[in-house]
Design an enzyme around this catalytic site. Structure first.
Site, PDB file in Angstrom:
ATOM      1  CB  CYS A  52      -0.945   0.044   1.221  1.00 22.55           C
ATOM      2  SG  CYS A  52      -1.821   1.461   1.445  1.00 22.55           S
ATOM      3  CB  CYS A  55       0.256   1.971   3.983  1.00 18.57           C
ATOM      4  SG  CYS A  55      -1.427   1.337   3.771  1.00 18.57           S
TER       5      CYS A  55
END
Length: 313
Positions: A52, A55
């Protein structure tokens, strides 16, 4: 000033954060780390995955902001790739996802990338919604102390004693609670118990203002033990108004009976008649009364004014 510059300028803000301000968890420890952990302070959970992209930006930012709050909030990170069953149970459908828990329940949350200002606002709001645990604890102690004093003033000694003991269970060095406990002993005519309790304290605690007042009250009680009965002393003064020793003893007896104003009257009368009597014993005793009762006591204030008018007349 941009968010990125702000972040760079505050990198040292978490230098004093607790070691567990940020930690990783998994499916096995989630209940302990998040549900049980949030009973003490709010816990922010960062659901992330190695693939991600957002993230990788949000995670470090969350860590920095949480650390700046120095233990008021904790960040727990969960890798959803390593814990897919838990992510499914919690219905995590997109990353990054952030939830805040307090008292075992979800408090707030968001999904997707956030600017630094948004992250800061979120964390501060979580801390505010949960409250400051230390401030809450101190407020609870202060409320208990206030209630205990009210009970003691009302003559409910057992109730007051129980409340003071509860405070000492939370804060064993609380001088106000210790002083209150001593006064409970005195209210029960347990002068010996009060003295033993005071003598068992460290010199540092004994020197605190609250305990200085308690010490004075103990000494007054010990002095009063040798005085005669009120009726007998009143009769002696009626027969001989110049019997200053009888007046002094009567003042002590009045104080022991809670008749503070009358106790002051007798000592002030001695000062009027002979302020040097027994090396100014009456004035010295008045000062001890003031220490035991406290500077804000109404009788203390009134008697102090009367004493000044006599001394400086």
């Amino acid at each position: 000033m941009s968010d990125s510059i702000i972040g760079q300028g505050q990198q040292s803000g978490g230098a004093n954060a607790p070691a567990d301000a940020v930690k990783d968890t998994d499916q096995t420890n989630f209940a302990r780390d998040v549900i049980e952990g949030s009973m003490q302070r709010p816990v922010i959970v960062d659901f992330w995955a190695p693939w991600c992209g957002p993230c990788k930006t949000l995670g470090p930012l969350l860590e920095q902001v949480v650390k700046e709050h120095k233990g008021k909030v904790q960040l727990v990170k969960l890798n959803v790739d390593d814990n897919p069953e838990l992510a499914q149970q919690l219905r995590i459908q997109s990353l990054p996802t952030v939830y805040a828990f307090y008292q075992g329940r979800p408090l707030d949350g968001f999904q997707g990338a956030q600017q630094e200002s948004g992250v800061r606002q979120f964390v501060e709001q979580v801390v505010s919604m949960a409250g400051d645990p230390e401030a809450q604890e101190q407020e609870a102690i202060e409320q208990t102390l206030e209630q205990a004093q009210g009970a003691l003033d009302a003559g409910e000694v057992a109730t007051a004693q129980s409340m003071y003991l509860k405070v000492l269970e939370r804060d064993e060095q609380n001088a106000q609670a210790m002083a209150g406990l001593i006064r409970c002993h005195l209210a029960n005519d347990d002068v010996t118990g009060a003295r033993e309790l005071f003598d068992g304290l460290t010199e540092e605690v004994q020197a605190k203002p609250e305990l200085e007042s308690a010490r004075a009250a103990i000494e007054l009680a010990e002095q009063t033990a040798g005085t005669g009965e009120i009726g007998e002393l009143e009769a002696r003064i009626a027969a001989d108004p110049g019997d200053l020793q009888a007046r002094y003893d009567l003042a002590m007896a009045y104080n022991a009976a809670g008749r503070r104003e009358e106790a002051c009257d007798q000592l002030l009368e001695i000062i009027k008649r002979d302020r040097q009597w027994e090396d100014e014993a009456a004035r010295t005793q008045l000062v001890k009364f003031f220490e035991a009762w406290g500077a804000q006591d109404p009788v203390t204030k009134s008697a102090r004014r009367r004493l000044s008018s006599i001394l400086f007349a």
